[in-house]
Motif scaffolding. Structure first.
Motif, PDB file in Angstrom:
ATOM      1  N   GLU A 160      -4.458  -2.092   8.188  1.00  0.00           N
ATOM      2  CA  GLU A 160      -4.487  -0.442   8.288  1.00  0.00           C
ATOM      3  C   GLU A 160      -5.237   0.250   8.395  1.00  0.00           C
ATOM      4  O   GLU A 160      -6.306   1.198   8.088  1.00  0.00           O
TER       5      GLU A 160
ATOM      6  N   GLY B 112       0.875  -1.296  -0.057  1.00  0.00           N
ATOM      7  CA  GLY B 112      -0.017   0.257   0.129  1.00  0.00           C
ATOM      8  C   GLY B 112       0.682   0.604   0.374  1.00  0.00           C
ATOM      9  O   GLY B 112       0.717   2.048  -1.283  1.00  0.00           O
ATOM     10  N   GLY B 113       2.040   1.720   0.986  1.00  0.00           N
ATOM     11  CA  GLY B 113       2.852   2.161   0.962  1.00  0.00           C
ATOM     12  C   GLY B 113       3.941   2.592  -0.092  1.00  0.00           C
ATOM     13  O   GLY B 113       3.981   4.210  -0.976  1.00  0.00           O
ATOM     14  N   GLN B 114       4.223   1.629  -0.990  1.00  0.00           N
ATOM     15  CA  GLN B 114       4.586   1.263  -1.495  1.00  0.00           C
ATOM     16  C   GLN B 114       3.999   2.507  -3.092  1.00  0.00           C
ATOM     17  O   GLN B 114       4.820   2.795  -4.334  1.00  0.00           O
TER      18      GLN B 114
ATOM     19  N   SER C 239       6.553   0.628   5.213  1.00  0.00           N
ATOM     20  CA  SER C 239       6.041   0.945   4.436  1.00  0.00           C
ATOM     21  C   SER C 239       7.322  -1.194   3.770  1.00  0.00           C
ATOM     22  O   SER C 239       8.462  -0.829   3.117  1.00  0.00           O
TER      23      SER C 239
ATOM     24  N   HIS D 136      -0.009   1.740  11.695  1.00  0.00           N
ATOM     25  CA  HIS D 136       1.189   2.544  11.464  1.00  0.00           C
ATOM     26  C   HIS D 136       1.421   3.067  12.351  1.00  0.00           C
ATOM     27  O   HIS D 136       2.496   4.330  13.226  1.00  0.00           O
TER      28      HIS D 136
ATOM     29  N   GLY E  40      -0.902   8.337   4.093  1.00  0.00           N
ATOM     30  CA  GLY E  40      -1.885   8.075   4.900  1.00  0.00           C
ATOM     31  C   GLY E  40      -1.590   6.449   5.407  1.00  0.00           C
ATOM     32  O   GLY E  40      -1.928   5.335   6.316  1.00  0.00           O
ATOM     33  N   ASN E  41      -0.575   5.348   4.362  1.00  0.00           N
ATOM     34  CA  ASN E  41      -0.187   4.355   3.753  1.00  0.00           C
ATOM     35  C   ASN E  41       1.093   4.322   5.039  1.00  0.00           C
ATOM     36  O   ASN E  41       1.376   3.343   4.166  1.00  0.00           O
ATOM     37  N   LEU E  42       2.306   5.133   5.539  1.00  0.00           N
ATOM     38  CA  LEU E  42       3.382   5.391   5.181  1.00  0.00           C
ATOM     39  C   LEU E  42       4.012   5.079   6.829  1.00  0.00           C
ATOM     40  O   LEU E  42       2.651   5.958   7.484  1.00  0.00           O
ATOM     41  N   ASP E  43       5.110   4.795   7.225  1.00  0.00           N
ATOM     42  CA  ASP E  43       5.106   4.297   8.637  1.00  0.00           C
ATOM     43  C   ASP E  43       5.798   5.776   8.739  1.00  0.00           C
ATOM     44  O   ASP E  43       5.868   6.381   7.701  1.00  0.00           O
TER      45      ASP E  43
ATOM     46  N   GLN F  19      -6.968  -3.315   3.304  1.00  0.00           N
ATOM     47  CA  GLN F  19      -5.564  -2.384   3.572  1.00  0.00           C
ATOM     48  C   GLN F  19      -6.412  -0.862   2.557  1.00  0.00           C
ATOM     49  O   GLN F  19      -6.596   0.480   2.527  1.00  0.00           O
ATOM     50  N   GLN F  20      -6.640  -2.206   1.540  1.00  0.00           N
ATOM     51  CA  GLN F  20      -7.545  -0.682  -0.260  1.00  0.00           C
ATOM     52  C   GLN F  20      -9.173  -1.378   0.510  1.00  0.00           C
ATOM     53  O   GLN F  20      -9.798  -1.102  -1.394  1.00  0.00           O
TER      54      GLN F  20
ATOM     55  N   GLY G  25      -5.989   4.430   8.781  1.00  0.00           N
ATOM     56  CA  GLY G  25      -5.473   4.574   7.572  1.00  0.00           C
ATOM     57  C   GLY G  25      -6.156   6.126   7.398  1.00  0.00           C
ATOM     58  O   GLY G  25      -5.409   7.162   7.094  1.00  0.00           O
TER      59      GLY G  25
ATOM     60  N   GLY H 181       5.621  -2.090  11.386  1.00  0.00           N
ATOM     61  CA  GLY H 181       6.585  -2.427  10.418  1.00  0.00           C
ATOM     62  C   GLY H 181       6.784  -1.443   9.351  1.00  0.00           C
ATOM     63  O   GLY H 181       5.840  -0.886   8.466  1.00  0.00           O
TER      64      GLY H 181
END
Ligand SMILES: Nc1ncnc2c1ncn2[C@@H]1O[C@H](COP(=O)(O)OP(=O)(O)OP(=O)(O)O)[C@@H](O)[C@H]1O
Ligand SMILES: Nc1ncnc2c1ncn2[C@@H]1O[C@H](COP(=O)(O)OP(=O)(O)OP(=O)(O)O)[C@@H](O)[C@H]1O
Ligand SMILES: [Mg+2]
Ligand SMILES: [Mg+2]
Lengths: 224, 224
Positions: free
Chosen positions: B168, A145-147, B40, B200, A171-174, B90-91, B171, B38
């Protein structure tokens, strides 16, 4: 550079109406870093879509660089968007059949950059967005998600636009990766870009110079 | 109730491999509230998909209620999932052509609940997930990001599953709405449900009783 005047956006749902924006007014000067905050459903994405020329107001006006976008047809809106605005979508809106690299190259194709230049620039954008080069060949479904979020960020920067609109870009990033993205946006702002960032992250205050709070489609607070 | 033993998950990308999980082991007892954190790309969603029987490990084993899921065929996996697991993606993965209410009702159809009972229960789930009743008739494309997230949450709870997996879940939510969701999850845990939440958000520590940290596909820390 952006003038919002009594913007109203109403959706029709069968016989009832949803008043997503009820008359919002504010100004963004060139080089500003505006944060838009507010609870879920308060109208933030709706507002950003109006500014990003992806939608038109039901009433009121939106001026981008002095142009009243409500008066433009679809082609006119597309031109304004392509030349002026980089948009990071809340749900990324990546093309699932293309790789990360190809997704970032798409806006450059419209600017008629040749394939070698596009590839080189797209790789640089992915690097700026903190995505490892090894992910360039992954399709969105082969990314976390974060990528995917970082690919969306790289794509928004592809044509070096003067205005960057970001809808919940972390929103989806650490927190570490998210901070890297905020530093990147802050850096672009220092270089002269105008930034409007919708976010739920209170840490935006460390970067923005103005904050608008939306509640139920109205501005309830503005901090400079 | 969940046993992960040396779980490995490798993806093939052309001639290269992506080592999403490199040998992860941990146990979740019934009634636990486990947080998985952890950066992304570290493998959290991959791990959750294995536990949720949406994917099988390349090596190693996953046991759900003592059943080795690697030994099941697709029908077997589907049965385990339907009876035991509520998954918040997540999505979101909502069906775009159905309303919010219909999306929440879908799992109930498989449990052969009649239309009146389904509707009543789905409305109650949306209320628990803090989504106003007026949004029940909206399709996902007519909802804000955070509203879609809440529909995804309501749907995961539809069949009152013993295990809830949340990827998440806050998020796209402002801190007040997000806190409401965390309180709901905590409440379900107190009632006996087993919770595994990928997030996160460091505030999860206030609710979970165990936390696992993933980095590059490996467990780097475990706090009880
Ligand atoms: N196409 C549509 N039809 C009907 N209502 C809509 C439509 N799109 C959005 N809405 C409604 O408009 C309101 C504002 O939506 P918007 O997406 O702007 O909220 P938001 O502030 O971005 O929320 P979030 O923080 O959850 O992303 C919401 O109540 C939503 O349900
Ligand atoms: N289908 C796939 N093919 C190839 N690589 C994949 C595939 N799916 C996921 N990956 C890779 O596996 C790694 C782990 O992905 P995963 O989605 O589990 O990360 P995550 O911890 O959930 O990240 P995030 O916090 O961004 O959601 C990532 O590096 C990702 O690029
Ligand atoms: Mg939004
Ligand atoms: Mg993930």
């Amino acid at each position: 550079i952006v003038e919002v005047n009594n913007a109203v956006r109403t959706y029709r749902m069968g016989s009832s109406k949803v008043h997503a924006l009820k008359g919002v007014s504010f100004e963004v000067r060139e080089g500003d870093f505006l944060a838009i905050m507010g609870s879920s459903g308060s109208g933030k994405s709706t507002m950003l879509n109006l500014i990003g020329c992806l939608d038109k107001p039901t009433k009121g006006t939106i001026h981008i660089n002095g142009v009243n976008i409500a008066k433009l047809n679809d082609d006119g809106l597309t031109d304004i968007r392509r030349d002026n605005i980089g948009f990071i979508f809340q749900q990324f809106n990546l093309i699932p059949t293309l790789t990360a690299l190809e997704n970032v190259e798409i806006p450059m194709i419209f600017k008629r950059l040749g394939p070698q230049k596009r590839r080189k620039k797209a790789l640089k954008m992915l690097e700026l967005a903190q995505l490892g080069r090894e992910y360039a060949t992954h399709k969105p479904g082969e990314l976390s998600g974060g990528q995917q979020q970082r690919v969306a960020i790289a794509r928004a920067l592809a044509n070096d636009p003067p205005i960057i609109l970001a809808d919940e870009p972390t929103g989806n990033l650490d927190s570490k990766t998210g901070k890297g993205v905020m530093e990147l946006l802050s850096d672009l702002n220092r270089k002269g870009k105008t930034l409007i960032v919708v976010t739920h992250d209170p840490k935006i205050i460390e970067y923005s110079n103005t904050t608008i709070y939306l509640q139920d489609g109205e501005v309830v607070d503005e901090i400079d």
